[in-house]
Design an enzyme around this catalytic site. Structure first.
Site, PDB file in Angstrom:
ATOM      1  N   SER A 119      25.600  55.095  35.163  1.00 18.86           N
ATOM      2  CA  SER A 119      24.608  55.884  34.449  1.00 18.86           C
ATOM      3  C   SER A 119      23.341  55.104  34.153  1.00 18.86           C
ATOM      4  O   SER A 119      22.384  55.662  33.668  1.00 18.86           O
ATOM      5  CB  SER A 119      25.199  56.437  33.157  1.00 18.86           C
ATOM      6  OG  SER A 119      25.462  55.385  32.265  1.00 18.86           O
ATOM      7  N   CYS A 120      23.326  53.796  34.434  1.00 23.69           N
ATOM      8  CA  CYS A 120      22.058  53.076  34.293  1.00 23.69           C
ATOM      9  C   CYS A 120      21.074  53.596  35.329  1.00 23.69           C
ATOM     10  O   CYS A 120      19.878  53.481  35.172  1.00 23.69           O
ATOM     11  CB  CYS A 120      22.245  51.568  34.425  1.00 23.69           C
ATOM     12  SG  CYS A 120      22.520  50.973  36.084  1.00 23.69           S
TER      13      CYS A 120
END
Length: 200
Positions: free
Chosen positions: A98-99
């Site tokens: 999710s970065c």
């Protein structure tokens, strides 16, 4: 430990675990993340939601978590339209978290359009500071080690409703997303508070 006067003394420290966690969907290896091996079912669900592999937690089923010699494996079954994305990504051997940047194929992907965020009521600064002041007490791993990040869901008035921890900030967000979705709790109204910078 060495004191300021140069003397030595025995000391005990608690370390935050960071181990390889392999995420497998429908029998296909999707990603190996360095993560803290707790709340791994939440992690699998949140990762699938944040990656766009699932639109709903009900699309991530049959989750099995196993410790193996080299780390942990989390296996899950995906149903729904995310299967097409899964097979395409596995075919290209590209993984991200999710970065949003780790493992992208090329720099052009950095500039891809982001989805629009729906208009929402402004978050009062007092609510943010209230949550910040309460968060440390809700981080057992962070307090014990001084080395774990936390992601918290906070109501509009600043009350913390749920916290997840991990050595990786984006893993903590994935775990929080999964836990909230599994409980049927929407993220809005409210906000997510992270102990680190916002992930891309």
């Amino acid at each position: 430990a060495i004191g300021p006067d140069g003397t030595h003394r025995a000391a005990t420290h608690v370390w935050v675990p960071e181990v390889p966690v392999a995420l497998e969907f429908n029998g296909l290896s999707y990603a190996v993340m360095m993560a803290t091996p707790q709340d791994l079912e939440d992690f699998a669900i949140g990762f699938a939601l944040n990656e766009g592999l699932a639109a709903d937690p009900a699309e991530v089923t049959d989750i099995a978590v196993a410790e193996v010699k080299l780390g942990w494996i989390v296996r899950a079954k995906l149903i729904g339209l995310g299967i097409e994305k899964l097979t395409e990504r596995v075919r290209n051997r590209v993984a991200e978290s999710s970065c949003g940047l780790c493992g992208i194929e090329n720099l052009a992907e950095v500039a891809r359009p982001l989805p629009l965020v729906a208009t929402h009521t402004a978050i009062e600064p007092a609510a943010i500071f209230l949550a910040l002041s309460a968060l440390r007490d809700l981080q057992p791993l962070g307090r014990a080690t001084g080395a774990a990040h936390a992601a918290a869901w906070v109501s509009p008035d600043g009350a913390i409703g749920l916290v997840r921890e991990d050595v990786g900030r984006h893993n903590a967000v994935d775990k929080l997303t999964g836990a909230m979705a599994s409980a049927g709790r929407p993220l809005a109204p409210g906000f997510v508070l992270s102990t680190a910078r916002c992930s891309f």
